[in-house]
Design an enzyme around this catalytic site. Structure first.
Site, PDB file in Angstrom:
ATOM      1  N   PHE A  11       0.872  -1.118   0.112  1.00  0.00           N
ATOM      2  CA  PHE A  11      -0.107  -0.037  -0.056  1.00  0.00           C
ATOM      3  C   PHE A  11       0.913   1.238  -0.114  1.00  0.00           C
ATOM      4  CE2 PHE A  11      -1.935   2.899   3.717  1.00  0.00           C
ATOM      5  CZ  PHE A  11      -2.511   3.648   2.572  1.00  0.00           C
ATOM      6  N   ASP A  31       9.608  -6.943  -4.222  1.00  0.00           N
ATOM      7  CA  ASP A  31       8.418  -7.488  -3.486  1.00  0.00           C
ATOM      8  C   ASP A  31       8.051  -9.052  -3.732  1.00  0.00           C
ATOM      9  OD1 ASP A  31       5.788  -5.363  -2.424  1.00  0.00           O
ATOM     10  OD2 ASP A  31       5.717  -7.464  -1.995  1.00  0.00           O
ATOM     11  N   GLY A  36       1.822  -7.656  -0.635  1.00  0.00           N
ATOM     12  CA  GLY A  36       1.805  -6.648  -1.678  1.00  0.00           C
ATOM     13  C   GLY A  36       0.957  -7.084  -2.720  1.00  0.00           C
ATOM     14  N   LEU A  76      10.702  -0.743   2.987  1.00  0.00           N
ATOM     15  CA  LEU A  76       9.391  -1.011   3.594  1.00  0.00           C
ATOM     16  C   LEU A  76       8.788  -2.381   3.690  1.00  0.00           C
ATOM     17  CD1 LEU A  76       9.367   2.151   2.574  1.00  0.00           C
ATOM     18  CD2 LEU A  76       7.075   1.763   1.799  1.00  0.00           C
ATOM     19  N   ALA A 117      11.410   1.918   7.197  1.00  0.00           N
ATOM     20  CA  ALA A 117      10.461   2.259   7.757  1.00  0.00           C
ATOM     21  C   ALA A 117      10.089   1.564   9.200  1.00  0.00           C
ATOM     22  CB  ALA A 117       9.322   1.842   6.731  1.00  0.00           C
ATOM     23  N   TYR A 149       5.654  -7.789  16.913  1.00  0.00           N
ATOM     24  CA  TYR A 149       5.828  -6.620  15.962  1.00  0.00           C
ATOM     25  C   TYR A 149       6.676  -5.591  16.246  1.00  0.00           C
ATOM     26  CZ  TYR A 149       4.420  -3.458  12.015  1.00  0.00           C
ATOM     27  OH  TYR A 149       4.578  -2.626  11.026  1.00  0.00           O
ATOM     28  N   LYS A 153      10.399  -4.359  15.300  1.00  0.00           N
ATOM     29  CA  LYS A 153      10.682  -3.187  14.780  1.00  0.00           C
ATOM     30  C   LYS A 153      11.710  -2.457  15.379  1.00  0.00           C
ATOM     31  CE  LYS A 153       8.790  -2.757  10.815  1.00  0.00           C
ATOM     32  NZ  LYS A 153       9.567  -2.689   9.551  1.00  0.00           N
TER      33      LYS A 153
END
Ligand code: UDP
Length: 324
Positions: A11, A31, A36, A76, A117, A149, A153
């Site tokens: 997205f 990707d 995606g 990303l 990201a 998660y 990160k």
């Protein structure tokens, strides 16, 4: 500039690819199409300077070659969405940690300007009214999958900052808050596309918990502009920067707004968190970014307000492309 975007069929990534191409850059999207979608690239597939590579960021040889042959990288690619994180914890942890580890190693080897990201999820259960980049990250127990998660990160962020400090890698970390817009699917749990799809199909609009939790939604066009600006900003190197919007809305009010703007007859129903996710699921009550750093570095100011955001998502679903 030759730019590599990992996760570029997602997205945010697909919108970012459009922004970079429009500026005259050459863009390669890497990707694996796990979350995606190829259709996200429909508008740019035939653009001169665009290339799509199907592959996994854990494939080291492929990634090294791509990093070597590009001047800058937006990273990303990640397991995305609370629902996916709860349902597929191994995938989440592995792709978020190993993928970023590989990427940073190669970026440092070839000295490539890099944007990593990250997510507002890293603030965890912090109760501050607006989250600032140097606030504590307050995560829950390791038995609660949601926090896997955030923890993965956090590792990405630590690594990025370490590469900057030890090897002077020109890297910036962008902590994205709730980002919404056309092409976002509700399949991985994101609230706005779920509400819009429910409203348009006449299904009940499912508000989890009491609906008094609040979020600030940023339009993807504002967010991608910020990402592009941060990658190029020399003063942002070695920094963590919030990206989002500051207009707060409760989830119940969001549901009402979507119902009204779609003219839907759907009922708004409340669903307990344990039922919506898993027993013991911990939601975040309030999540709002402090955007002063982004403002100082790149004069960032989000332009699209909440009604504008809702309408752009509704329009996208109405034209039939928002299938899920
Ligand atoms: N949410 C909801 N109904 C849904 C999906 C999500 O009420 O069908 C709630 C969710 O529990 C959270 C908020 O909406 O309180 C935002 O959820 P999302 O997954 O979009 O983002 P995040 O929780 O990561 O901020």
């Amino acid at each position: 500039m030759r730019v590599l975007i990992t996760g570029g069929a997602g997205f945010v990534g697909s919108h970012l690819a459009e922004v970079m191409l429009a500026r005259g850059d050459e863009v390669t999207v890497l990707d694996d199409l796990s979350t995606g979608r190829f259709v996200n690239l429909d508008g740019i597939q035939r653009s001169p300077g665009f290339r799509f590579v199907w592959g996994d960021i854990r494939d080291e040889r492929l990634l090294e070659e791509l990093v070597r042959s590009h001047e800058a990288v937006f990273h990303l690619a990640a397991a995305v969405g609370v629902r996916l994180v709860v349902e597929r914890p191994v995938l989440t942890i592995e792709s978020n940690v190993r993928g970023t580890e590989n990427l940073l190693r190669f970026a440092a080897r070839y000295w490539r300007r890099t944007l990593i990201a990250s997510t507002s999820e890293v603030y965890g259960k912090s109760e501050r009214s607006a989250f600032r980049e140097d606030d504590d990250c307050i995560l829950g127990a390791t038995s609660k999958r949601r926090w896997a998660y955030a923890a993965s990160k956090c590792v990405d962020e630590f690594l990025a900052l370490a590469y900057h400090e030890e090897m002077r890698l020109p890297v910036v970390v962008a902590r994205m808050f709730n980002t919404v817009g056309p092409r976002q699917t509700g399949r991985y749990g994101m609230v706005l596309p779920r509400f819009v799809r429910q409203a348009l199909s006449g299904e009940p609009i499912t508000v989890y918990g009491d609906g008094r939790q609040t979020r600030c939604f940023a339009h993807v066009s504002d967010v991608t502009r910020a990402l592009a600006g941060l990658l190029e900003c020399a003063d942002a190197e070695g920094e963590v920067v919030n990206v989002g919007a500051t207009e707060e809305v409760s989830i119940l009010d969001l549901a009402r707004m979507v119902k009204e703007r779609t003219g839907s007859a759907s009922h708004i129903v409340k669903v307990p968190f344990d039922e919506a996710y898993a027993a013991g699921f911990e939601d975040i009550r309030h999540r709002k970014p402090d955007l002063r750093k982004a403002r100082r570095l790149i004069a960032y100011r989000p332009k699209v307000d909440l009604p504008g955001i809702d309408d752009s998502v509704i329009a996208w679903f109405r034209c039939g492309t928002g299938a899920s």
